[in-house]
Write a protein that holds these residues in place. Structure first.
Motif, PDB file in Angstrom:
ATOM      1  N   VAL A   1       0.852  -1.195   0.000  1.00 49.46           N
ATOM      2  CA  VAL A   1       0.000   0.000   0.000  1.00 49.46           C
ATOM      3  C   VAL A   1       0.883   1.238   0.000  1.00 49.46           C
ATOM      4  O   VAL A   1       1.976   1.248   0.570  1.00 49.46           O
ATOM      5  N   LYS A   2       0.382   2.271  -0.621  1.00 51.24           N
ATOM      6  CA  LYS A   2       1.126   3.510  -0.800  1.00 51.24           C
ATOM      7  C   LYS A   2       1.266   4.265   0.520  1.00 51.24           C
ATOM      8  O   LYS A   2       0.334   4.331   1.317  1.00 51.24           O
ATOM      9  N   ASP A   3       2.404   4.882   0.703  1.00 54.24           N
ATOM     10  CA  ASP A   3       2.672   5.675   1.903  1.00 54.24           C
ATOM     11  C   ASP A   3       2.125   7.091   1.714  1.00 54.24           C
ATOM     12  O   ASP A   3       2.876   8.054   1.582  1.00 54.24           O
ATOM     13  N   LEU A   4       0.784   7.186   1.680  1.00 50.38           N
ATOM     14  CA  LEU A   4       0.199   8.520   1.523  1.00 50.38           C
ATOM     15  C   LEU A   4      -1.141   8.614   2.239  1.00 50.38           C
ATOM     16  O   LEU A   4      -1.189   8.893   3.428  1.00 50.38           O
ATOM     17  N   ASP A   5      -2.233   8.335   1.576  1.00 51.31           N
ATOM     18  CA  ASP A   5      -3.548   8.643   2.113  1.00 51.31           C
ATOM     19  C   ASP A   5      -4.226   7.480   2.834  1.00 51.31           C
ATOM     20  O   ASP A   5      -5.241   7.692   3.486  1.00 51.31           O
ATOM     21  N   LEU A   6      -3.718   6.284   2.688  1.00 54.25           N
ATOM     22  CA  LEU A   6      -4.373   5.123   3.280  1.00 54.25           C
ATOM     23  C   LEU A   6      -3.916   4.941   4.725  1.00 54.25           C
ATOM     24  O   LEU A   6      -2.747   4.652   4.990  1.00 54.25           O
ATOM     25  N   LYS A   7      -4.850   5.091   5.664  1.00 51.80           N
ATOM     26  CA  LYS A   7      -4.510   4.983   7.079  1.00 51.80           C
ATOM     27  C   LYS A   7      -4.765   3.565   7.576  1.00 51.80           C
ATOM     28  O   LYS A   7      -5.817   2.991   7.335  1.00 51.80           O
ATOM     29  N   LEU A   8      -3.768   3.038   8.289  1.00 44.47           N
ATOM     30  CA  LEU A   8      -3.847   1.744   8.953  1.00 44.47           C
ATOM     31  C   LEU A   8      -3.471   1.972  10.405  1.00 44.47           C
ATOM     32  O   LEU A   8      -2.378   2.480  10.694  1.00 44.47           O
TER      33      LEU A   8
ATOM     34  N   THR B   1       4.732   1.467   0.117  1.00 47.48           N
ATOM     35  CA  THR B   1       5.598   1.859  -0.991  1.00 47.48           C
ATOM     36  C   THR B   1       5.852   3.357  -0.954  1.00 47.48           C
ATOM     37  O   THR B   1       5.034   4.144  -0.483  1.00 47.48           O
ATOM     38  N   LYS B   2       6.994   3.739  -1.477  1.00 46.18           N
ATOM     39  CA  LYS B   2       7.370   5.153  -1.488  1.00 46.18           C
ATOM     40  C   LYS B   2       6.392   5.988  -2.310  1.00 46.18           C
ATOM     41  O   LYS B   2       5.890   5.543  -3.344  1.00 46.18           O
ATOM     42  N   SER B   3       6.176   7.194  -1.831  1.00 47.23           N
ATOM     43  CA  SER B   3       5.360   8.187  -2.526  1.00 47.23           C
ATOM     44  C   SER B   3       6.175   9.466  -2.657  1.00 47.23           C
ATOM     45  O   SER B   3       7.050   9.750  -1.830  1.00 47.23           O
ATOM     46  N   ALA B   4       5.902  10.240  -3.688  1.00 45.85           N
ATOM     47  CA  ALA B   4       6.397  11.605  -3.701  1.00 45.85           C
ATOM     48  C   ALA B   4       5.857  12.335  -2.475  1.00 45.85           C
ATOM     49  O   ALA B   4       4.791  11.998  -1.955  1.00 45.85           O
ATOM     50  N   GLU B   5       6.585  13.323  -1.974  1.00 46.43           N
ATOM     51  CA  GLU B   5       6.155  14.022  -0.761  1.00 46.43           C
ATOM     52  C   GLU B   5       4.763  14.612  -0.961  1.00 46.43           C
ATOM     53  O   GLU B   5       4.522  15.397  -1.867  1.00 46.43           O
TER      54      GLU B   5
ATOM     55  N   HIS C   1      -1.528  -1.020  -4.020  1.00 44.51           N
ATOM     56  CA  HIS C   1      -2.452   0.103  -3.864  1.00 44.51           C
ATOM     57  C   HIS C   1      -1.752   1.422  -4.226  1.00 44.51           C
ATOM     58  O   HIS C   1      -0.539   1.576  -4.069  1.00 44.51           O
ATOM     59  N   GLY C   2      -2.548   2.352  -4.712  1.00 40.14           N
ATOM     60  CA  GLY C   2      -2.058   3.705  -4.946  1.00 40.14           C
ATOM     61  C   GLY C   2      -3.211   4.682  -4.912  1.00 40.14           C
ATOM     62  O   GLY C   2      -4.379   4.298  -4.743  1.00 40.14           O
ATOM     63  N   THR C   3      -2.882   5.946  -5.066  1.00 37.04           N
ATOM     64  CA  THR C   3      -3.908   6.986  -5.155  1.00 37.04           C
ATOM     65  C   THR C   3      -3.669   7.800  -6.415  1.00 37.04           C
ATOM     66  O   THR C   3      -2.566   7.831  -6.957  1.00 37.04           O
ATOM     67  N   ASP C   4      -4.725   8.459  -6.866  1.00 38.10           N
ATOM     68  CA  ASP C   4      -4.663   9.190  -8.133  1.00 38.10           C
ATOM     69  C   ASP C   4      -5.430  10.499  -7.989  1.00 38.10           C
ATOM     70  O   ASP C   4      -6.649  10.525  -7.945  1.00 38.10           O
ATOM     71  N   LEU C   5      -4.676  11.601  -7.900  1.00 37.91           N
ATOM     72  CA  LEU C   5      -5.263  12.933  -7.806  1.00 37.91           C
ATOM     73  C   LEU C   5      -5.304  13.627  -9.154  1.00 37.91           C
ATOM     74  O   LEU C   5      -6.193  14.430  -9.414  1.00 37.91           O
ATOM     75  N   GLY C   6      -4.331  13.311 -10.011  1.00 40.47           N
ATOM     76  CA  GLY C   6      -4.301  13.905 -11.347  1.00 40.47           C
ATOM     77  C   GLY C   6      -3.581  13.013 -12.339  1.00 40.47           C
ATOM     78  O   GLY C   6      -3.200  13.462 -13.416  1.00 40.47           O
ATOM     79  N   GLY C   7      -3.387  11.751 -11.934  1.00 41.56           N
ATOM     80  CA  GLY C   7      -2.663  10.803 -12.777  1.00 41.56           C
ATOM     81  C   GLY C   7      -1.657   9.984 -11.991  1.00 41.56           C
ATOM     82  O   GLY C   7      -0.862   9.240 -12.568  1.00 41.56           O
TER      83      GLY C   7
END
Length: 447
Positions: A62-69, A109-113, A158-164
């Protein structure tokens, strides 16, 4: 990288011990590949077994951004949050659902800041390298997830997509990615609605299995107007030109789009050059929505500050993040109101195109993955970032589903083509992807 995995403990049953050994093997496989490519922010310990859950023991990153565990690290690509060892205080709904479904969440997984870049080179823990060529980036901001799947560390991430942010790294790394749509047309454009959870995968079938996880169901909408049910002759518009002045489309991207268009035509679909003209307003779209993006970022920073226990300051952030955050002051109520009204008209014009067509076929990105460091200059990074998003970002605003299909092209790096459908057509986009070619992502050389 912090490895929090544990060895099987005494007092467990044979089946539990076997599962624990398997979980350790998975983590060893993932960390071995990560040592070369750098896609992991951290590993996570195996969760308690859920024998009756449908995805019991299936590895997932899972992406290290918006997903809370709850009680798990959440660093959002930020150095200070990582050094502090920030953790989530609770599960969010998707995090809870993934655990209830039995996934073995191997790591983050790493995410851009704060997810702001279309490359994943955070100063917090170094760049993600493209598995096809380690001197090139993996795209972003879900670059860690796309890289891990391309390297076959796991089948799904898993990932997130705000603009691509899902589709761009999937194209650069040569894997499939689905950005789900909203359940209906967007009526009040907000970045909270634009930011969608989704998945990258090495196989179309794996994305199909994840549709219920996202609440999108499994059944095809065959026969519903505007969808691509089996045997239906689709109306496919093809866009193979740039719609932004920031980056022109490369010849290789044009070639793979035309190849896919010819394949659809050979299968009996009605294919012609056509696209929503409003896409050509992309540069204006990017300019007008930037203050709203900065306002969204301010909320994300405030949420992260709660995990940190103190406010995050500009000194705690990368220069590009601090520069974006400063633009939040431009998001006055009057400016936001004017932009929202302009976006409503744009989305109405954009989605009206699907009254006459079923599918838009385009590049996912205008060019293949750039070399690491290409986005490193803050004076040019935003311009280049918007150029890379020219085919993806408007469909976050419209809330339409979009799928990236990997393609092999010249030059040793993959390409991606994008399929965009009308609201509710996620399953149908996956059906069409299977018509375009192999339903499994291309294998890395030497694998």
């Amino acid at each position: 990288m912090t490895d929090q995995s544990t060895e099987p403990g005494a007092g467990t049953s044979d089946s539990e011990r076997a599962r624990a050994v398997s979980a350790v093997d998975v983590r060893e496989h993932v960390t071995r590949l990560d040592a070369d490519l750098g896609f992991l922010a951290t590993t996570l310990p195996p969760a308690p077994s859920r024998p009756d859950a449908p995805f019991t023991g299936e590895p997932l990153l899972v992406k290290d951004l918006d997903l809370k565990l709850a009680h798990a690290p959440l660093w959002r690509g930020n150095r200070v949050l990582r050094e502090h060892g920030a953790v989530s205080g609770r599960d969010d709904p998707l995090g809870r659902r993934l655990r209830e479904l039995g996934f073995d969440i191997v790591g983050r997984t790493k995410s851009a800041e704060f997810g702001l870049a279309v490359t994943t080179e955070p100063l917090a823990y170094g760049p993600v390298r493209n598995p096809w060529d380690r001197d090139h980036g993996a795209g972003g901001s879900s670059g860690g997830s796309a890289c891990a799947v391309a390297a076959r560390a796991v089948r799904i991430a898993h990932g997130t997509d705000l603009g691509g942010s899902l589709r761009i790294p999937a194209a650069h790394c040569g894997v499939f990615a689905l950005k789900p749509g909203l359940m209906g047309p967007a009526t009040t454009p907000t970045f909270e609605d634009w930011n969608q959870h989704g998945f990258v995968a090495s196989r179309v079938d794996d994305l199909r299995r994840m549709l219920p996880v996202l609440g999108r169901g499994q059944a095809s909408d065959a026969g519903r107007p505007g969808t691509d049910g089996p045997g239906r002759r689709l109306r496919v518009g093809v866009l193979a030109a740039a719609v932004s002045s920031a980056i022109d489309v490369g010849g290789g991207s044009v070639e793979v789009v035309q190849r896919m268009a010819d394949r659809l035509s050979d299968q009996g679909h009605h294919v012609l050059p056509a696209h929503p003209q409003v896409l050509e307003q992309f540069d204006q779209f990017a300019m007008r929505t930037t203050p709203m993006l900065a306002g969204w970022l301010a909320k994300e920073v405030a949420d992260a500050s709660e995990d940190l226990g103190r406010p995050l300051t500009e000194a705690d952030m990368e220069p590009g993040t601090a520069r974006m955050l400063a633009m939040a002051a431009m998001a006055t109520p009057e400016a936001v109101r004017d932009t929202v009204e302009w976006l409503r008209r744009l989305v109405t014009d954009l989605t009206a195109w699907w009254d006459r067509f079923d599918i838009l076929l385009s590049p996912t990105v205008p060019v293949q993955a750039p070399r690491l460091g290409w986005f490193g200059d803050p004076d040019t990074a935003m311009h280049r970032t918007f150029g890379m998003m020219q085919y993806t970002a408007m469909f976050n605003a419209s809330g339409q589903p979009a799928l990236t299909v990997p393609c092999v092209g010249a030059g040793g790096l993959p390409y991606g083509v994008q399929l965009v459908g009308t609201h509710g057509s996620e399953a149908n986009l996956l059906d069409l992807a299977e018509q375009l070619g192999p339903a499994e992502a291309p294998t890395l050389p030497g694998r």
